[in-house]
Write an enzyme that holds these catalytic residues in place. Structure first.
Site, mmCIF file in Angstrom:
data_model
loop_
_atom_site.group_PDB
_atom_site.id
_atom_site.type_symbol
_atom_site.label_atom_id
_atom_site.label_comp_id
_atom_site.label_asym_id
_atom_site.label_seq_id
_atom_site.Cartn_x
_atom_site.Cartn_y
_atom_site.Cartn_z
ATOM 1 N N GLY A 42 2.788 -0.838 4.399
ATOM 2 C CA GLY A 42 2.811 0.582 4.041
ATOM 3 C C GLY A 42 4.241 1.033 3.778
ATOM 4 N N GLY A 43 4.827 1.700 4.741
ATOM 5 C CA GLY A 43 6.151 2.324 4.593
ATOM 6 C C GLY A 43 7.213 1.428 3.958
ATOM 7 N N SER A 61 3.298 -1.645 10.500
ATOM 8 C CA SER A 61 4.756 -1.651 10.717
ATOM 9 C C SER A 61 5.407 -3.005 10.430
ATOM 10 C CB SER A 61 5.094 -1.176 12.140
ATOM 11 O OG SER A 61 4.654 0.154 12.320
ATOM 12 N N HIS A 104 -9.778 0.876 4.837
ATOM 13 C CA HIS A 104 -8.532 1.183 5.555
ATOM 14 C C HIS A 104 -8.833 2.189 6.667
ATOM 15 C CE1 HIS A 104 -4.491 2.562 6.424
ATOM 16 N NE2 HIS A 104 -4.047 1.465 5.824
ATOM 17 N N ASN A 110 0.875 -1.177 0.000
ATOM 18 C CA ASN A 110 0.000 0.000 0.000
ATOM 19 C C ASN A 110 0.912 1.226 0.000
ATOM 20 O OD1 ASN A 110 -1.800 2.043 0.429
ATOM 21 N ND2 ASN A 110 -2.499 1.351 2.451
ATOM 22 N N TRP A 111 1.101 1.787 -1.191
ATOM 23 C CA TRP A 111 2.022 2.937 -1.314
ATOM 24 C C TRP A 111 1.432 4.200 -0.679
ATOM 25 C CZ3 TRP A 111 4.060 2.652 -7.127
ATOM 26 C CH2 TRP A 111 4.885 1.532 -7.254
HETATM 27 P P1 13P Z 1 2.849 0.785 7.770
HETATM 28 O O1 13P Z 1 3.413 -0.498 7.225
HETATM 29 O O2 13P Z 1 3.568 1.999 7.263
HETATM 30 O O3 13P Z 1 2.713 0.749 9.255
HETATM 31 O O4 13P Z 1 1.362 0.934 7.188
HETATM 32 C C1 13P Z 1 0.490 -0.137 7.318
HETATM 33 C C2 13P Z 1 -0.702 0.129 6.509
HETATM 34 O O5 13P Z 1 -1.493 1.007 6.809
HETATM 35 C C3 13P Z 1 -0.904 -0.690 5.307
HETATM 36 O O6 13P Z 1 -2.175 -0.527 4.797
#
Ligand code: 13P
Length: 251
Positions: free
Chosen positions: A235-236, A214, A97, A9-10
């Site tokens: 995400g990140g 995370s 989300h 998820n960019w």
């Molecule tokens: P992070 O991996 O940056 O914590 O984000 C998780 C997320 O919201 C994926 O949809």
């Protein structure tokens, strides 16, 4: 058979040149990866879907959307529908989300409408559910998460989950560097699966339940080792090819 999924998820990140560099690195990396049993899905900002579609053609890497409107067309300024997204080879959609629930005030009912609309266009919904820090501290984790799930089941029916994915994303773990421990995540994943099993045993056994919050190269393996964790929504760490490929390899 449950599919292992590693979904990027960019969020609202990327520019044209960076997108090409990241995708090239993923294409090279996935070719040399021993893991062929897991599926990789990239969910870029919608604006980059045309570019991503071209660059991922014939690679086996799937494409998803981060959001869509439940209607296919109409006077909905700024929105895109699932029929349009299908033209860009989107086969997955992140639905519900926590950032959309919180920042854009999306309700369970609207989320259920999107879930159903995605399936009409043969797009597989990835339904996100998760509790806040305060809810966890008050012992409300399970009731919150199962309540969010039940709200969608009430609208679309349990049968709709035969072709869907669930992502458990504790809100306190998103973008904070605080990951749920493998045991904490497993406990909630098992609760989700046994909740579904009461409604339909077959669906419960076969649905992929992803963990998000995370997920990094250094914690993915321990999470994936848990029996009810079937991949990750990242995400990140999905913006860094090496990190993301390491997570993918761990699945
Ligand atoms: P992070 O991996 O940056 O914590 O984000 C998780 C997320 O919201 C994926 O949809």
């Amino acid at each position: 058979m449950r599919t292992n999924l590693v979904v990027a998820n960019w969020k609202m990140h990327g520019h044209k040149k960076e997108v090409t560099q990241l995708l090239n690195a993923l294409k090279n990396g996935i070719n040399t990866s021993a893991t062929k049993d897991s599926k990789m899905v990239i969910c870029p900002p919608s604006l980059f879907l045309g570019q991503v579609q071209k660059e991922l053609a014939e690679t086996g890497i799937a494409i998803g959307t981060q959001n869509a409107h439940p209607q296919n067309e109409g006077a909905f300024t700024g929105e895109v529908g699932f029929a349009m997204l299908r033209e860009f080879s989107c086969s997955y959609a992140i639905i519900g989300h926590s950032e959309r629930r919180e920042i854009f005030a999306e309700t369970d009912k609207f989320i259920a409408e999107k879930f159903a609309a995605a399936q009409v266009q043969s797009v597989i919904p990835i339904l996100c559910i998760g509790e806040t820090q305060a809810q966890r501290e008050s012992g409300l984790t399970e009731s919150t998460v199962l309540g969010q799930l039940q709200a969608v089941i009430s609208e679309v029916g349990i049968e709709a989950f035969a072709n869907a994915v669930i992502a458990y994303e504790p809100i306190w773990a998103i973008g904070t560097g605080l990951t749920a421990s493998p045991e904490q995540a497993q406990e909630v994943h098992a609760a989700i699966r046994s909740f579904l099993a009461k409604l339909d045993q077959n669906i419960a056994e076969n649905i992929s339940i992803l963990y998000g919050g995370s997920v990094k190269a250094n914690n993915a393996e321990a999470l994936f080792y848990q029996s009810d964790i079937d991949g990750a929504l990242v995400g990140g760490a999905s913006l860094d090819a090496e990190e993301f490929l390491t997570i993918y390899a761990a699945a």
